[in-house]
Design a protein around this motif. Structure first.
Motif, PDB file in Angstrom:
ATOM      1  N   GLN A 197       0.823  -1.301   0.259  1.00 21.63           N
ATOM      2  CA  GLN A 197       0.230  -0.126   0.159  1.00 21.63           C
ATOM      3  C   GLN A 197       0.884   1.258  -0.011  1.00 21.63           C
ATOM      4  OE1 GLN A 197      -2.679   0.433   3.483  1.00 21.63           O
ATOM      5  NE2 GLN A 197      -3.443   2.239   2.793  1.00 21.63           N
ATOM      6  N   ARG A 198       2.084   1.081   0.918  1.00 18.59           N
ATOM      7  CA  ARG A 198       2.830   2.332   0.857  1.00 18.59           C
ATOM      8  C   ARG A 198       3.484   2.427  -0.341  1.00 18.59           C
ATOM      9  NH1 ARG A 198       1.576   6.152   3.983  1.00 18.59           N
ATOM     10  NH2 ARG A 198       3.632   6.479   4.897  1.00 18.59           N
ATOM     11  N   LEU A 199       4.054   1.653  -1.159  1.00 20.99           N
ATOM     12  CA  LEU A 199       4.578   1.440  -2.076  1.00 20.99           C
ATOM     13  C   LEU A 199       3.909   1.955  -3.294  1.00 20.99           C
ATOM     14  CD1 LEU A 199       7.247   0.797  -3.951  1.00 20.99           C
ATOM     15  CD2 LEU A 199       6.249  -1.319  -4.191  1.00 20.99           C
ATOM     16  N   GLY A 200       2.483   1.738  -3.184  1.00 22.15           N
ATOM     17  CA  GLY A 200       1.511   2.323  -4.302  1.00 22.15           C
ATOM     18  C   GLY A 200       1.304   3.720  -4.178  1.00 22.15           C
ATOM     19  N   GLU A 201       1.468   4.244  -2.915  1.00 17.34           N
ATOM     20  CA  GLU A 201       1.477   5.629  -2.674  1.00 17.34           C
ATOM     21  C   GLU A 201       2.399   6.575  -3.383  1.00 17.34           C
ATOM     22  OE1 GLU A 201       0.476   6.961   1.320  1.00 17.34           O
ATOM     23  OE2 GLU A 201      -0.343   4.984   1.661  1.00 17.34           O
ATOM     24  N   LEU A 202       3.974   5.847  -3.207  1.00 15.31           N
ATOM     25  CA  LEU A 202       5.095   6.527  -3.834  1.00 15.31           C
ATOM     26  C   LEU A 202       4.915   6.245  -5.157  1.00 15.31           C
ATOM     27  CD1 LEU A 202       7.701   5.024  -1.345  1.00 15.31           C
ATOM     28  CD2 LEU A 202       7.512   7.286  -1.951  1.00 15.31           C
ATOM     29  N   MET A 203       4.439   5.282  -5.746  1.00 14.35           N
ATOM     30  CA  MET A 203       4.169   5.181  -7.332  1.00 14.35           C
ATOM     31  C   MET A 203       3.302   6.276  -7.879  1.00 14.35           C
ATOM     32  SD  MET A 203       4.486   0.823  -7.959  1.00 14.35           S
ATOM     33  CE  MET A 203       5.855   0.239  -8.269  1.00 14.35           C
ATOM     34  N   ARG A 204       2.283   6.549  -7.122  1.00 13.12           N
ATOM     35  CA  ARG A 204       1.424   7.526  -7.776  1.00 13.12           C
ATOM     36  C   ARG A 204       2.143   8.797  -7.659  1.00 13.12           C
ATOM     37  NH1 ARG A 204      -2.472   3.982  -5.675  1.00 13.12           N
ATOM     38  NH2 ARG A 204      -2.190   4.257  -3.703  1.00 13.12           N
ATOM     39  N   LEU A 205       3.003   8.983  -6.720  1.00 13.24           N
ATOM     40  CA  LEU A 205       3.522  10.324  -6.708  1.00 13.24           C
ATOM     41  C   LEU A 205       4.600  10.284  -7.610  1.00 13.24           C
ATOM     42  CD1 LEU A 205       3.941  11.021  -2.680  1.00 13.24           C
ATOM     43  CD2 LEU A 205       2.807  12.404  -4.393  1.00 13.24           C
ATOM     44  N   LEU A 206       5.181   9.353  -7.873  1.00 12.74           N
ATOM     45  CA  LEU A 206       6.347   9.482  -8.835  1.00 12.74           C
ATOM     46  C   LEU A 206       6.215   8.465  -9.893  1.00 12.74           C
ATOM     47  CD1 LEU A 206       9.125   8.906  -5.936  1.00 12.74           C
ATOM     48  CD2 LEU A 206       8.551  11.174  -7.294  1.00 12.74           C
ATOM     49  N   PRO A 207       5.238   8.712 -11.003  1.00  7.57           N
ATOM     50  CA  PRO A 207       5.013   7.639 -11.916  1.00  7.57           C
ATOM     51  C   PRO A 207       5.997   7.194 -12.904  1.00  7.57           C
ATOM     52  CG  PRO A 207       3.954   9.915 -12.382  1.00  7.57           C
ATOM     53  CD  PRO A 207       4.696   9.986 -11.087  1.00  7.57           C
ATOM     54  N   ARG A 208       7.063   8.156 -13.085  1.00  9.66           N
ATOM     55  CA  ARG A 208       7.988   7.662 -14.087  1.00  9.66           C
ATOM     56  C   ARG A 208       9.193   6.886 -13.359  1.00  9.66           C
ATOM     57  NH1 ARG A 208       8.857  13.009 -17.768  1.00  9.66           N
ATOM     58  NH2 ARG A 208      10.150  13.679 -15.934  1.00  9.66           N
ATOM     59  N   VAL A 209       9.212   6.816 -12.265  1.00 11.85           N
ATOM     60  CA  VAL A 209      10.249   6.192 -11.538  1.00 11.85           C
ATOM     61  C   VAL A 209      10.077   4.589 -11.572  1.00 11.85           C
ATOM     62  CG1 VAL A 209      11.525   5.916  -9.301  1.00 11.85           C
ATOM     63  CG2 VAL A 209      10.820   8.153 -10.100  1.00 11.85           C
ATOM     64  N   ARG A 210      11.088   3.940 -11.870  1.00  9.21           N
ATOM     65  CA  ARG A 210      11.185   2.392 -11.646  1.00  9.21           C
ATOM     66  C   ARG A 210      11.727   1.951 -10.142  1.00  9.21           C
ATOM     67  NH1 ARG A 210      15.936   0.494 -15.113  1.00  9.21           N
ATOM     68  NH2 ARG A 210      15.193  -1.563 -14.356  1.00  9.21           N
ATOM     69  N   PHE A 211      10.482   1.337  -9.558  1.00 10.07           N
ATOM     70  CA  PHE A 211      10.856   0.800  -8.248  1.00 10.07           C
ATOM     71  C   PHE A 211      11.529  -0.605  -8.287  1.00 10.07           C
ATOM     72  CE2 PHE A 211       8.078   4.567  -7.886  1.00 10.07           C
ATOM     73  CZ  PHE A 211       8.637   4.994  -6.585  1.00 10.07           C
ATOM     74  N   ILE A 212      12.377  -0.718  -7.576  1.00 11.14           N
ATOM     75  CA  ILE A 212      13.334  -2.153  -7.481  1.00 11.14           C
ATOM     76  C   ILE A 212      13.403  -2.488  -6.024  1.00 11.14           C
ATOM     77  CG2 ILE A 212      15.368  -3.404  -7.897  1.00 11.14           C
ATOM     78  CD1 ILE A 212      15.600  -1.536 -10.357  1.00 11.14           C
ATOM     79  N   ILE A 213      12.874  -3.723  -5.742  1.00  7.57           N
ATOM     80  CA  ILE A 213      13.139  -4.350  -4.234  1.00  7.57           C
ATOM     81  C   ILE A 213      14.245  -5.161  -4.299  1.00  7.57           C
ATOM     82  CG2 ILE A 213      11.929  -5.794  -2.582  1.00  7.57           C
ATOM     83  CD1 ILE A 213      10.311  -3.425  -3.071  1.00  7.57           C
ATOM     84  N   SER A 214      15.186  -4.917  -3.295  1.00  8.39           N
ATOM     85  CA  SER A 214      16.410  -5.451  -3.206  1.00  8.39           C
ATOM     86  C   SER A 214      16.475  -6.454  -1.914  1.00  8.39           C
ATOM     87  CB  SER A 214      17.682  -4.682  -3.337  1.00  8.39           C
ATOM     88  OG  SER A 214      18.753  -5.112  -2.935  1.00  8.39           O
ATOM     89  N   TYR A 215      17.229  -7.635  -2.180  1.00  9.97           N
ATOM     90  CA  TYR A 215      17.354  -8.437  -1.020  1.00  9.97           C
ATOM     91  C   TYR A 215      18.790  -8.487  -0.994  1.00  9.97           C
ATOM     92  CZ  TYR A 215      17.780 -12.694   2.024  1.00  9.97           C
ATOM     93  OH  TYR A 215      18.198 -13.731   2.826  1.00  9.97           O
ATOM     94  N   ALA A 216      19.363  -8.498   0.480  1.00  7.44           N
ATOM     95  CA  ALA A 216      20.675  -8.601   0.747  1.00  7.44           C
ATOM     96  C   ALA A 216      21.034  -9.131   2.334  1.00  7.44           C
ATOM     97  CB  ALA A 216      21.436  -7.256   0.551  1.00  7.44           C
ATOM     98  N   ARG A 217      22.271  -9.717   2.136  1.00  5.82           N
ATOM     99  CA  ARG A 217      22.588 -10.201   3.580  1.00  5.82           C
ATOM    100  C   ARG A 217      23.941  -9.797   3.957  1.00  5.82           C
ATOM    101  NH1 ARG A 217      19.350 -11.150   7.448  1.00  5.82           N
ATOM    102  NH2 ARG A 217      20.786 -12.643   8.358  1.00  5.82           N
ATOM    103  N   THR A 218      24.435  -9.125   4.969  1.00  5.07           N
ATOM    104  CA  THR A 218      25.829  -8.759   5.294  1.00  5.07           C
ATOM    105  C   THR A 218      26.917 -10.084   5.151  1.00  5.07           C
ATOM    106  OG1 THR A 218      24.919  -7.204   6.909  1.00  5.07           O
ATOM    107  CG2 THR A 218      27.233  -7.697   7.226  1.00  5.07           C
ATOM    108  N   GLU A 219      26.316 -11.165   5.505  1.00  3.71           N
ATOM    109  CA  GLU A 219      27.115 -12.296   5.533  1.00  3.71           C
ATOM    110  C   GLU A 219      27.375 -12.797   3.959  1.00  3.71           C
ATOM    111  OE1 GLU A 219      25.564 -12.588   9.711  1.00  3.71           O
ATOM    112  OE2 GLU A 219      24.913 -12.021   7.591  1.00  3.71           O
TER     113      GLU A 219
END
Length: 521
Positions: A296-318
């Motif tokens: 839901q929060r990501l959707g709000e950001l997408m509506r505010l910034l419609p031309r931006v690509r949104f990418i989810i990243s996964y990472a671990r320190t180890e």
């Protein structure tokens, strides 16, 4: 695979006149960054730092701090970033744990260092960044001001070529009650940076903000990937970082193109950054990871910034693994929990309790293998063996893999969905926190008999910390007293926001604390 200093040397050779770092109206070109890093390296070498030595950094984010990281690497040593907000007692613990040879700090912290270390300091040299008067000399180390560092030769020191060598020791919260250091090689950092630059299409035209403290794992994105691409990095001044509206406006004014921050920062900007009134027409990519971002929060950001690509990243320190999964509008919860693609050579394994691959649709623990793996926990071979194992995948195939503690569901077709944790580890403002370390700190107070730390979900920070404490008979310890005690040992994000006192803790039949009942009561 190249070593990290070769990134800076190559970029300075090709794009020496381009701005590398801009902060508080100070501009440092790539040629100037390379020369300053050489001076730091030559200073460290002249004071006895050798290949493989550890050099700690305990200072707020600044141009000098970033220069120092490159200088440490050019000297053939490994940098050890310590949270600048952490108390000096935590720095002392880390410094002795990995036997640092030198330290870079802010000049206004000289008195704290003398009081914390006295004559038993493991380091032999301290470089001070700052414009104040010279610090009072310390008996157990040689001090050098930044003016003296800048007077060193800018001639490049001999380039170390061991890409398998130690580049950094990054400390994380430890389940055993003390922080543990994750040892990372040049090869691992370099592979992550090269894949990130290629995957995101970073170039000399990009402008990247540096929001994460240098002790945070995400800071390597701006440091290494930014330099490899020849991009311009705008480190966020520490005085500005707590104010979302000021941060957002600065990014708009700087014409930022690529942002990489944790979800709690995005939610803070969404709530109080006044994004709709600002010009983000140059922004093309937002990468976020480290904790869950509700759809839901990501959707709000997408509506505010419609031309931006949104990418989810996964990472671990180890494992300096970075996966990228682009989310389309409108997002669904499953999209924000998907673990995306990673660099060639790295593998994501979903294993059951028998350490065998699970079937499609089943939930298992995520293990990671490949060149992204850490060298191990510094000085802790037994703890390293607990998380790094040789996994037999077939009759003739076996791989060295690292367990993450993350539970995932393997869907048909290979898509992986992040479900949760297999332990008590949580995220607070993007930082990894082992509640056991906070409990250990509380129990070191003479008035405390027992303590349990719980995570209270929070829509902006991810989690808030609540401690439940049982005092010893006849002891008197108030909430603020215990908070002050924790603040003297732990970084601010690990200090419980609330402390509740009880006569006893609920127990399960096996004698362990019943955390579920504590959360519900």
């Amino acid at each position: 695979m190249p070593t990290l200093p070769s990134f800076l040397t190559a970029t300075a050779s090709r794009h020496g006149a381009r701005p590398a770092l801009i902060m508080d109206d100070r501009v440092l070109t790539y040629a100037e960054l390379d020369a300053s890093a050489n001076r730091v390296a030559n200073s460290l070498i002249r004071h006895g730092v050798r290949g493989g030595d550890r050099v700690a950094l305990w200072m707020p984010k600044s141009l000098e701090a970033i220069i120092s990281i490159w200088g440490v690497l050019k000297a053939g040593a490994a940098f050890v970033p310590v949270d600048p907000a952490a108390p000096v007692a935590r720095l002392a613990t880390i410094a002795r744990d990995c036997e640092i040879r030198a330290l870079v700090s802010a000049l206004d912290r000289a008195d704290d260092l003398r009081q914390a270390f006295g004559t038993s300091a493991p380091m032999r040299t301290v470089l001070y960044a700052g414009d104040e008067t010279n610090p009072t000399p310390a008996a157990s180390w040689v001090s050098q001001t930044w003016d003296e560092v800048e007077a060193e030769s800018a001639h490049p020191p001999p380039l170390h070529s061991d890409d398998a060598g130690l580049a950094a020791v990054q400390y994380t919260s430890g389940s055993g009650g003390t922080p543990k250091g994750v040892a990372i090689s040049h090869r691992t950092f370099a592979g992550q940076a090269e894949w990130t630059v290629t995957s995101l299409g970073l170039s000399t035209e990009d402008r990247i903000p540096g929001y994460t403290p240098l002790s945070g794992a995400m800071s390597t994105f701006e440091i290494f990937a930014g330099v490899l691409a020849g991009a311009t990095v705008y480190p966020v001044p520490p005085r500005l970082a707590p104010f979302p509206a000021a941060v957002a406006k600065s990014w708009s004014d700087q014409r930022i193109t690529v942002i990489y921050v944790v979800p709690s920062v995005l939610q803070m900007l969404l709530n109080r950054g006044n994004l709709g009134a600002l010009d983000f027409s140059t922004l093309r990519i937002i990468v976020t990871g480290g904790e869950h971002l509700p759809a839901q929060r990501l959707g709000e950001l997408m509506r505010l910034l419609p031309r931006v690509r949104f990418i989810i990243s996964y990472a671990r320190t180890e494992a300096k693994l970075r996966t990228l999964h682009e989310v389309k509008f409108p997002p669904e919860d499953i999209d924000t929990r998907t673990i995306g693609k990673t660099a060639a050579g790295n593998r994501l394994l979903v294993l059951g309790e028998d350490e065998k691959p699970v079937a499609d649709g089943a939930i298992g623990e995520l293990w990671i293998s490949g060149p992204c793996l850490m060298l191990g926990y510094y000085g802790l071979p037994e703890m390293t063996e607990e998380v790094m194992r040789t996994i037999q995948l077939g009759r003739s195939e076996s791989v060295l893999a690292c367990r993450t503690g993350d539970l995932v569901r393997r869907h048909a077709g290979g898509r992986l969905e992040l479900i949760g944790r297999a332990d008590e580890q949580i995220k607070v403002r993007g930082y990894r926190v082992e509640t056991a370390e906070i409990e250990s700190a509380l129990c070191r107070h003479p008035a405390v008999h027992a303590a349990v730390v719980l995570a209270v979900p929070d829509p902006e920070t991810g989690n808030r910390l609540k401690a439940v404490v049982v005092l010893k008979d006849g002891s008197d310890g108030g909430e603020q007293t215990l908070r002050n005690h924790c603040a003297a040992e732990l970084p601010p994000y690990m200090v419980p926001e609330t402390i509740e006192f009880r006569a006893s803790l609920p127990l399960m039949s096996n004698g362990k604390v019943d955390r579920r009942r504590l959360r519900e009561s």
